[in-house]
Design a protein around this motif. Structure first.
Motif, PDB file in Angstrom:
ATOM      1  N   LEU A   1      27.120  51.840  36.512  1.00  0.00           N
ATOM      2  CA  LEU A   1      28.149  51.677  35.482  1.00  0.00           C
ATOM      3  C   LEU A   1      29.542  51.638  36.106  1.00  0.00           C
ATOM      4  N   ALA A   2      29.720  52.319  37.241  1.00  0.00           N
ATOM      5  CA  ALA A   2      31.036  52.397  37.875  1.00  0.00           C
ATOM      6  C   ALA A   2      31.580  51.039  38.274  1.00  0.00           C
ATOM      7  N   SER A   3      30.703  50.109  38.641  1.00  0.00           N
ATOM      8  CA  SER A   3      31.173  48.780  39.029  1.00  0.00           C
ATOM      9  C   SER A   3      31.510  47.909  37.829  1.00  0.00           C
ATOM     10  N   VAL A   4      31.211  48.397  36.626  1.00  0.00           N
ATOM     11  CA  VAL A   4      31.509  47.636  35.404  1.00  0.00           C
ATOM     12  C   VAL A   4      32.735  48.201  34.696  1.00  0.00           C
ATOM     13  N   VAL A   5      32.821  49.516  34.584  1.00  0.00           N
ATOM     14  CA  VAL A   5      33.940  50.137  33.858  1.00  0.00           C
ATOM     15  C   VAL A   5      34.876  50.897  34.787  1.00  0.00           C
TER      16      VAL A   5
ATOM     17  N   GLY B   1      29.567  54.113  43.843  1.00  0.00           N
ATOM     18  CA  GLY B   1      29.114  53.161  42.826  1.00  0.00           C
ATOM     19  C   GLY B   1      30.129  52.103  42.454  1.00  0.00           C
ATOM     20  N   GLY B   2      31.410  52.334  42.759  1.00  0.00           N
ATOM     21  CA  GLY B   2      32.439  51.366  42.373  1.00  0.00           C
ATOM     22  C   GLY B   2      32.669  50.263  43.377  1.00  0.00           C
ATOM     23  N   SER B   3      31.710  50.052  44.288  1.00  0.00           N
ATOM     24  CA  SER B   3      31.945  49.136  45.410  1.00  0.00           C
ATOM     25  C   SER B   3      31.495  47.702  45.170  1.00  0.00           C
ATOM     26  N   LEU B   4      30.964  47.385  43.990  1.00  0.00           N
ATOM     27  CA  LEU B   4      30.344  46.072  43.812  1.00  0.00           C
ATOM     28  C   LEU B   4      31.205  45.035  43.103  1.00  0.00           C
ATOM     29  N   THR B   5      32.280  45.442  42.451  1.00  0.00           N
ATOM     30  CA  THR B   5      33.174  44.467  41.801  1.00  0.00           C
ATOM     31  C   THR B   5      34.612  44.971  41.901  1.00  0.00           C
ATOM     32  N   PRO B   6      35.591  44.086  41.714  1.00  0.00           N
ATOM     33  CA  PRO B   6      36.987  44.538  41.675  1.00  0.00           C
ATOM     34  C   PRO B   6      37.282  45.488  40.524  1.00  0.00           C
TER      35      PRO B   6
ATOM     36  N   GLY C   1      35.433  47.979  39.861  1.00  0.00           N
ATOM     37  CA  GLY C   1      34.863  49.265  40.199  1.00  0.00           C
ATOM     38  C   GLY C   1      35.850  50.275  40.731  1.00  0.00           C
ATOM     39  N   ASP C   2      36.694  49.889  41.660  1.00  0.00           N
ATOM     40  CA  ASP C   2      37.592  50.846  42.306  1.00  0.00           C
ATOM     41  C   ASP C   2      38.942  50.177  42.527  1.00  0.00           C
ATOM     42  N   PRO C   3      40.040  50.915  42.340  1.00  0.00           N
ATOM     43  CA  PRO C   3      41.374  50.318  42.507  1.00  0.00           C
ATOM     44  C   PRO C   3      41.591  49.533  43.793  1.00  0.00           C
ATOM     45  N   PRO C   4      41.093  49.984  44.964  1.00  0.00           N
ATOM     46  CA  PRO C   4      41.329  49.181  46.175  1.00  0.00           C
ATOM     47  C   PRO C   4      40.793  47.758  46.057  1.00  0.00           C
ATOM     48  N   LEU C   5      39.631  47.612  45.441  1.00  0.00           N
ATOM     49  CA  LEU C   5      39.022  46.288  45.334  1.00  0.00           C
ATOM     50  C   LEU C   5      39.788  45.403  44.360  1.00  0.00           C
ATOM     51  N   PHE C   6      40.361  46.003  43.322  1.00  0.00           N
ATOM     52  CA  PHE C   6      41.168  45.193  42.406  1.00  0.00           C
ATOM     53  C   PHE C   6      42.476  44.775  43.062  1.00  0.00           C
ATOM     54  N   VAL C   7      43.027  45.640  43.914  1.00  0.00           N
ATOM     55  CA  VAL C   7      44.204  45.249  44.701  1.00  0.00           C
ATOM     56  C   VAL C   7      43.860  44.035  45.558  1.00  0.00           C
ATOM     57  N   GLY C   8      42.642  44.045  46.161  1.00  0.00           N
ATOM     58  CA  GLY C   8      42.206  42.884  46.940  1.00  0.00           C
ATOM     59  C   GLY C   8      42.083  41.643  46.084  1.00  0.00           C
ATOM     60  N   PHE C   9      41.571  41.795  44.870  1.00  0.00           N
ATOM     61  CA  PHE C   9      41.475  40.658  43.950  1.00  0.00           C
ATOM     62  C   PHE C   9      42.858  40.095  43.641  1.00  0.00           C
ATOM     63  N   LEU C  10      43.817  40.981  43.396  1.00  0.00           N
ATOM     64  CA  LEU C  10      45.180  40.530  43.115  1.00  0.00           C
ATOM     65  C   LEU C  10      45.788  39.831  44.328  1.00  0.00           C
ATOM     66  N   ARG C  11      45.325  40.193  45.524  1.00  0.00           N
ATOM     67  CA  ARG C  11      45.813  39.549  46.736  1.00  0.00           C
ATOM     68  C   ARG C  11      45.099  38.231  47.039  1.00  0.00           C
TER      69      ARG C  11
END
Length: 473
Positions: free
Chosen positions: A139-143, A181-186, A188-198
């Motif tokens: 669920l962490a990678s979704v919400v 668990g938050g490692s599969l989508t942007p 999931g975890d703030p660092p990955l969403f920062v990467g998406f924004l980049r």
């Protein structure tokens, strides 16, 4: 304010000799900036790390002012040395293009997830607990790790509140649900969403991190199952504890929020695929139409969640605006304070962070993925993992196209280090301390700061050594 004016004047005097030549350059001249410019960033991260533990009462009432002080110690000297135009453009670029979208997504995930209530109770046997942790991790990678932690922690505590040994369940919950668990989508975890924004593609994370997530998550889950089984057997000889929350039918309330979560994902995918070529310029910063539409849709979905979710569901979840307000204020400061750090990193070996660049570069000049994994992870253990990710993203060149292709293994190492090793301490990732506080409030005898690190040292560090050898060695 007098102190801030003196700081600005001091910085202006320190760099005045170089300011005339530098102001004419395009953007902040990272190669000419010293490590002193990184002090506010380091100071803010240390404040965030120590505040809730060493001076909690003061921090609770003044964290916004502390973040504003460190931000002012960046903005005022920048303006004094490089001029208002260049400085304003650099800060606005970060706030409008990255912080705004970042905090809007966190706000929406926090709001929508807060409307999903898992009611009822089941008995926390080893297999049931392992299943709950697995569900929470997925669920962490979704919400998001924060959303999944807030949805799942209370059901997990209720399932184990009649067991004499239950603190380990919450510790492993932090490992798996609040971090790994938050490692599969942007999402999931703030660092990955920062990467998406980049510029990192949305599904790149899923396609490239699933092996690392499967190995690390699998080892940790098996370790939990073995430990919980041993403790469950030992409990049979312990005095019985009356169950304060007897087993009852489990029901999911606020199910409309799952549709809204799907809408958030749809809005993000829309912004990644729809490029109308329309942009608005504010102080030299281009805001692209597709990103503005994405953020507007996500905000509307959060408002709809507030309107359609019954208040008693949020009350049962212990929902309040405090956590997201704190995140919003602190991350505004982080995004401002990191501006000069990013400028220096972009200078590579010519900048003040040249020794750090050399540390993560092999003799042949290629990135040292194992060094990226452990350095990103080590800093993410004690500092917030989102800005740590951004620092090493820039250190690796900052070009998302190159990092997704030629240097894909390096981006995997940075992403895995930031997400996984945020679990090493209570302060590595925002949900960790929230889960700790909720568990203590519910009567769970949680280990202290260093006691928790004994758990992470015994379980996580050996797991990361294996993962580093398998994937980056």
């Amino acid at each position: 304010m007098k102190f801030l004016r003196l700081a600005a004047m001091g910085a202006g005097g320190l760099y005045l000799g170089a300011s005339q030549a530098l102001a004419a350059e395009d953007g902040l001249p990272g190669a000419a900036m010293s490590l002193w410019w990184a002090l506010p960033f380091v100071g803010l991260l240390i404040s965030i790390a120590t505040g809730p533990l060493l001076y909690a009462h003061f921090w609770e009432h003044h964290y916004g002012k502390i973040a504003a002080m460190w931000s002012a110690l960046v903005i005022l000297p920048l303006m004094a040395v490089f001029g208002v135009g260049i400085s304003a453009e650099a800060v606005l670029h970060t706030l409008l293009l990255e912080y705004m979208s970042f905090i809007i997504l966190l706000f929406a995930l926090f709001t929508i997830a807060g409307g999903i209530l898992v009611a009822g109770n089941i008995h926390g046997t080893p297999l049931v607990n392992a299943a709950l942790l697995l569900i929470g991790a997925l669920l962490a990678s979704v919400v998001g790790t924060t959303g999944a932690s807030m949805i799942m922690i209370r059901p997990v505590i209720r399932a184990n509140d009649n067991r004499p040994f239950n603190a380990h369940v919450v510790v492993f919950f932090i490992f798996l649900v609040s971090n790994i668990g938050g490692s599969l989508t942007p999402l999931g975890d703030p660092p990955l969403f920062v990467g998406f924004l980049r510029g990192v593609d949305f599904f790149w994370t899923t396609a490239n991190l699933w092996r690392e997530a499967l190995l690390v998550g699998g080892i940790v889950l098996l370790a939990f199952l073995a430990l919980d089984w041993v403790l469950h057997v030992r409990e049979k000889g312990q005095p019985k504890i009356k169950d304060p929350t007897p087993d009852s039918r489990v029901r999911i309330r606020g199910r409309a929020n799952f549709i809204l979560l799907a809408g958030v994902i749809g809005a993000i995918l829309l912004s990644a695929s729809w490029k109308p070529g329309v942009a608005f310029t504010i102080q030299g910063v281009e805001l692209e139409w597709q990103n503005l539409v994405r953020d507007a849709i996500i905000l509307v979905l959060a408002v709809v969640s507030l309107r359609v979710t019954r208040k008693e569901y949020r009350a049962a979840n212990g929902f309040s605006w405090g956590p997201i307000l704190e995140v919003g204020k602190l991350f505004a400061g982080i995004f401002v304070c990191i501006v000069p750090v990013i400028a220096i990193l972009r200078a590579g070996l010519d900048g003040a962070f040249g020794p750090l660049v050399a540390m993560v570069t092999s003799a042949s000049g290629t990135p040292n993925d194992l060094a990226y994994f452990w350095l990103t992870g080590a800093l993410s253990s004690f500092l917030d993992n989102a800005p740590t990710y951004l620092v090493f993203f820039e250190l690796a060149g900052g070009d998302p196209r190159a990092l997704m292709t030629t240097f894909a293994s390096t981006l995997v190492a940075i992403s895995a280090g930031a997400v996984f090793m945020g679990a090493n301490t209570y302060i590595g990732n925002a949900p960790n301390f929230m889960v700790y506080a909720i568990a203590r409030e519910r009567g769970v005898k949680m280990p202290g700061f260093f006691g928790y690190m004994l758990w992470s040292g015994a379980v996580l560090i050996p797991t990361f050594l294996i993962a580093g050898f398998v994937f980056f060695g």
